[in-house]
Design a protein around this motif. Structure first.
Motif, PDB file in Angstrom:
ATOM      1  N   ASP A 205     -87.101 -34.168 -29.474  1.00 13.17           N
ATOM      2  CA  ASP A 205     -86.740 -34.400 -30.877  1.00 13.17           C
ATOM      3  C   ASP A 205     -86.739 -35.899 -31.131  1.00 13.17           C
ATOM      4  O   ASP A 205     -86.332 -36.686 -30.265  1.00 13.17           O
ATOM      5  CB  ASP A 205     -85.355 -33.817 -31.198  1.00 13.17           C
ATOM      6  N   HIS A 206     -87.163 -36.278 -32.317  1.00 14.99           N
ATOM      7  CA  HIS A 206     -87.144 -37.704 -32.677  1.00 14.99           C
ATOM      8  C   HIS A 206     -87.098 -37.830 -34.188  1.00 14.99           C
ATOM      9  O   HIS A 206     -87.526 -36.917 -34.926  1.00 14.99           O
ATOM     10  CB  HIS A 206     -88.372 -38.425 -32.111  1.00 14.99           C
ATOM     11  N   GLY A 207     -86.551 -38.952 -34.630  1.00 15.79           N
ATOM     12  CA  GLY A 207     -86.460 -39.184 -36.061  1.00 15.79           C
ATOM     13  C   GLY A 207     -85.528 -40.339 -36.367  1.00 15.79           C
ATOM     14  O   GLY A 207     -84.855 -40.893 -35.481  1.00 15.79           O
ATOM     15  N   PRO A 208     -85.465 -40.744 -37.633  1.00 19.96           N
ATOM     16  CA  PRO A 208     -84.614 -41.877 -38.025  1.00 19.96           C
ATOM     17  C   PRO A 208     -83.137 -41.505 -37.985  1.00 19.96           C
ATOM     18  O   PRO A 208     -82.764 -40.333 -38.110  1.00 19.96           O
ATOM     19  CB  PRO A 208     -85.083 -42.178 -39.456  1.00 19.96           C
ATOM     20  N   THR A 209     -82.313 -42.523 -37.824  1.00 22.26           N
ATOM     21  CA  THR A 209     -80.861 -42.344 -37.832  1.00 22.26           C
ATOM     22  C   THR A 209     -80.301 -42.775 -39.188  1.00 22.26           C
ATOM     23  O   THR A 209     -80.987 -43.393 -40.006  1.00 22.26           O
ATOM     24  CB  THR A 209     -80.218 -43.165 -36.709  1.00 22.26           C
ATOM     25  N   ALA A 210     -79.037 -42.438 -39.414  1.00 23.42           N
ATOM     26  CA  ALA A 210     -78.402 -42.789 -40.687  1.00 23.42           C
ATOM     27  C   ALA A 210     -78.262 -44.294 -40.869  1.00 23.42           C
ATOM     28  O   ALA A 210     -78.224 -44.791 -42.001  1.00 23.42           O
ATOM     29  CB  ALA A 210     -77.019 -42.120 -40.768  1.00 23.42           C
ATOM     30  N   SER A 211     -78.204 -45.036 -39.759  1.00 23.86           N
ATOM     31  CA  SER A 211     -78.037 -46.488 -39.847  1.00 23.86           C
ATOM     32  C   SER A 211     -79.349 -47.236 -40.003  1.00 23.86           C
ATOM     33  O   SER A 211     -79.364 -48.459 -39.983  1.00 23.86           O
ATOM     34  CB  SER A 211     -77.303 -46.991 -38.592  1.00 23.86           C
ATOM     35  N   GLY A 212     -80.464 -46.505 -40.120  1.00 24.18           N
ATOM     36  CA  GLY A 212     -81.760 -47.148 -40.289  1.00 24.18           C
ATOM     37  C   GLY A 212     -82.521 -47.352 -38.997  1.00 24.18           C
ATOM     38  O   GLY A 212     -83.596 -47.962 -39.013  1.00 24.18           O
ATOM     39  N   GLY A 213     -81.977 -46.863 -37.902  1.00 24.22           N
ATOM     40  CA  GLY A 213     -82.670 -46.994 -36.623  1.00 24.22           C
ATOM     41  C   GLY A 213     -83.518 -45.771 -36.309  1.00 24.22           C
ATOM     42  O   GLY A 213     -83.950 -45.027 -37.190  1.00 24.22           O
ATOM     43  N   TRP A 214     -83.729 -45.544 -35.014  1.00 20.14           N
ATOM     44  CA  TRP A 214     -84.580 -44.434 -34.553  1.00 20.14           C
ATOM     45  C   TRP A 214     -84.004 -43.877 -33.266  1.00 20.14           C
ATOM     46  O   TRP A 214     -83.518 -44.619 -32.410  1.00 20.14           O
ATOM     47  CB  TRP A 214     -86.000 -44.934 -34.329  1.00 20.14           C
ATOM     48  N   ARG A 215     -84.049 -42.565 -33.161  1.00 16.01           N
ATOM     49  CA  ARG A 215     -83.523 -41.912 -31.962  1.00 16.01           C
ATOM     50  C   ARG A 215     -84.555 -40.930 -31.446  1.00 16.01           C
ATOM     51  O   ARG A 215     -85.153 -40.168 -32.208  1.00 16.01           O
ATOM     52  CB  ARG A 215     -82.216 -41.190 -32.256  1.00 16.01           C
ATOM     53  N   LEU A 216     -84.743 -40.956 -30.131  1.00 15.17           N
ATOM     54  CA  LEU A 216     -85.628 -40.005 -29.445  1.00 15.17           C
ATOM     55  C   LEU A 216     -84.807 -39.310 -28.373  1.00 15.17           C
ATOM     56  O   LEU A 216     -84.204 -39.976 -27.514  1.00 15.17           O
ATOM     57  CB  LEU A 216     -86.823 -40.727 -28.828  1.00 15.17           C
ATOM     58  N   THR A 217     -84.772 -37.975 -28.440  1.00  8.39           N
ATOM     59  CA  THR A 217     -83.973 -37.188 -27.503  1.00  8.39           C
ATOM     60  C   THR A 217     -84.866 -36.129 -26.857  1.00  8.39           C
ATOM     61  O   THR A 217     -85.641 -35.453 -27.548  1.00  8.39           O
ATOM     62  CB  THR A 217     -82.795 -36.498 -28.210  1.00  8.39           C
ATOM     63  N   ALA A 218     -84.732 -36.005 -25.553  1.00  9.90           N
ATOM     64  CA  ALA A 218     -85.501 -35.007 -24.811  1.00  9.90           C
ATOM     65  C   ALA A 218     -84.585 -34.296 -23.839  1.00  9.90           C
ATOM     66  O   ALA A 218     -83.694 -34.918 -23.243  1.00  9.90           O
ATOM     67  CB  ALA A 218     -86.659 -35.654 -24.069  1.00  9.90           C
ATOM     68  N   TRP A 219     -84.812 -32.999 -23.697  1.00 11.07           N
ATOM     69  CA  TRP A 219     -84.107 -32.208 -22.690  1.00 11.07           C
ATOM     70  C   TRP A 219     -85.122 -31.632 -21.729  1.00 11.07           C
ATOM     71  O   TRP A 219     -86.142 -31.068 -22.142  1.00 11.07           O
ATOM     72  CB  TRP A 219     -83.308 -31.073 -23.334  1.00 11.07           C
ATOM     73  N   LEU A 220     -84.841 -31.759 -20.425  1.00 10.03           N
ATOM     74  CA  LEU A 220     -85.746 -31.267 -19.386  1.00 10.03           C
ATOM     75  C   LEU A 220     -84.996 -30.331 -18.453  1.00 10.03           C
ATOM     76  O   LEU A 220     -83.842 -30.609 -18.087  1.00 10.03           O
ATOM     77  CB  LEU A 220     -86.324 -32.436 -18.576  1.00 10.03           C
ATOM     78  N   PRO A 221     -85.614 -29.234 -18.047  1.00 14.07           N
ATOM     79  CA  PRO A 221     -84.960 -28.369 -17.057  1.00 14.07           C
ATOM     80  C   PRO A 221     -84.873 -29.068 -15.708  1.00 14.07           C
ATOM     81  O   PRO A 221     -85.722 -29.892 -15.361  1.00 14.07           O
ATOM     82  CB  PRO A 221     -85.875 -27.143 -17.016  1.00 14.07           C
ATOM     83  N   TRP A 222     -83.871 -28.698 -14.941  1.00 20.24           N
ATOM     84  CA  TRP A 222     -83.632 -29.314 -13.633  1.00 20.24           C
ATOM     85  C   TRP A 222     -83.821 -28.237 -12.571  1.00 20.24           C
ATOM     86  O   TRP A 222     -82.888 -27.507 -12.258  1.00 20.24           O
ATOM     87  CB  TRP A 222     -82.215 -29.891 -13.592  1.00 20.24           C
ATOM     88  N   PRO A 223     -85.013 -28.115 -12.011  1.00 16.99           N
ATOM     89  CA  PRO A 223     -85.251 -27.067 -10.986  1.00 16.99           C
ATOM     90  C   PRO A 223     -84.389 -27.317  -9.768  1.00 16.99           C
ATOM     91  O   PRO A 223     -84.255 -28.450  -9.288  1.00 16.99           O
ATOM     92  CB  PRO A 223     -86.733 -27.195 -10.662  1.00 16.99           C
TER      93      PRO A 223
END
Length: 386
Positions: free
Chosen positions: A362-380
């Motif tokens: 997931d990624h997109g702008p933040t309320a403060s005018g910045g940018w956030r990128l979030t990823a979730w990965l499985p842990w085998p």
């Protein structure tokens, strides 16, 4: 099966010669037996039989061009000529080999009818007509069955050849698809690696451009970083291109431990980056490599589009919860596009990489005018190394 489309081969000449000699030999054998027993009546029928037999044997040389027509003519002649039986049998064999079974069985049925006519027209003294007809039917059945067997065997061989050819084509297509996937992987790898290095060069070159009056020490330090980054970019490029030569798995790949060095390099380039590592256990190599690429792409984008902003890299997770990677930057304090770069397809490629690993991005702008990128990965649990 077209038997006239090609010239007669040496093998065809040998087969045709053998069939001609077999038909002629059978005619001569029958003629010799006829001389030892009762001569046919009227006497001129004996001479006519020889003429018909000679013409029938000679006609076998054109059996490949008109197999059905020739068989029908010889069957008709066999209703009253006994010496043509050999040529008629060879014609039945030819039809069974070169024509569909339905046609072959129809011609075979006509030959049985001709046999009935023959035993009625030319009965053999002292021999039951039914016995003579059954004897001829047995021989005709054996010849026709042999021809059908040969046809089936030829079709089987052709089918196996076609199947092998299709398998070879399919293998070639699979190889081409594998090459295409490899090229796409190389292109993605080159984007990730070189994009990071070149963004470092762009930051320092932009600083020199916008501050030409900077102190000599700062200029020398920036020039040193540019030189080192350019050298490292060449090294990275050699490693990536090495995929084309090295067997699968031999090319060194980044791991989770290299994320800290990646953040340190960005800090040396002037970025304000903080790393929070809260992982509970040794991160598997596959997950660590994907994490490295996520952080690398996020830092590259932050340098390009939010120069001067604070960046927070957070990595948390455990084998039970999976691994969460978050890279967030504040509002930029430099002019947009100061480095002259244009947005590329990095996020699209990164999303594909994460999806292949079984994760989410997931990624997109933040309320403060910045940018956030979030990823979730499985842990085998059993993925210690790849």
């Amino acid at each position: 099966m077209d038997i006239t489309a090609k010239r007669r081969s040496r093998r065809d000449w040998i087969v045709d010669t053998c069939l001609f000699l077999s038909a002629a030999g059978l005619a001569l054998l029958t003629s010799g037996e006829r001389l030892l027993i009762t001569m046919p009546q009227p006497a001129w029928l004996f001479g006519l039989d020889h003429i018909i037999a000679a013409l029938g044997c000679a006609s076998l040389w054109v059996r490949r061009r008109w197999p059905v027509e020739l068989a029908l003519v010889l069957i008709a002649l066999s209703t009253f000529s006994e010496f043509v039986a050999g040529a008629m049998l060879m014609a039945l064999f030819t039809v069974a080999v070169h024509r569909p079974p339905r046609v072959s069985l129809l011609v075979f049925a006509l030959s049985l009818v001709a046999g009935v006519v023959f035993v009625i027209v030319r009965p053999e003294p002292g021999v039951p007509a039914l016995f003579m007809w059954l004897f001829g039917t047995t021989i005709q059945s054996a010849v026709t069955g042999w021809g059908l067997f040969i046809r089936h065997r030829r079709e089987l061989v052709l089918s196996l050849r076609d199947r092998a050819a299709r398998a070879e084509v399919e293998a070639h297509l699979r190889a081409e698809q594998a090459q295409l996937r490899t090229r796409e992987a190389i292109a993605r790898e080159m984007h990730d690696v070189l994009g990071h290095r070149l963004s470092l060069l762009s930051v320092h070159a932009g600083a020199l451009q916008y501050r030409p009056d900077a102190p000599a020490e700062d200029i020398a330090r920036a020039a040193k970083v540019i030189r080192e980054s350019a050298h490292q970019a060449l090294q990275d490029l050699r490693e990536v291109i090495g995929v084309l030569r090295a067997p699968v798995g031999e090319l060194p790949q980044p791991t989770f431990a290299d994320v800290q060095q990646l953040v340190a390099e960005s800090g040396q380039a002037g970025m304000r980056v903080d790393l929070h590592d809260e992982t509970g256990g040794a991160v598997p190599d596959g997950v660590g490599r994907t994490t490295y690429r996520i952080v690398q792409e996020a830092l590259t984008n932050a340098r390009r589009h939010a120069a001067g902003a604070d960046v927070l890299v957070s990595v948390t997770g455990s084998p039970a919860e999976g691994l969460t990677v978050e890279v967030a930057n504040g509002e930029r304090d430099a002019p947009p596009g100061h480095d002259g770069t244009r947005p590329g397809q990095g996020l699209a490629g990164l999303a594909e990489r994460v999806a292949l690993a079984g994760g989410r991005l997931d990624h997109g702008p933040t309320a403060s005018g910045g940018w956030r990128l979030t990823a979730w990965l499985p842990w085998p649990h059993d993925d210690h190394a790849e």
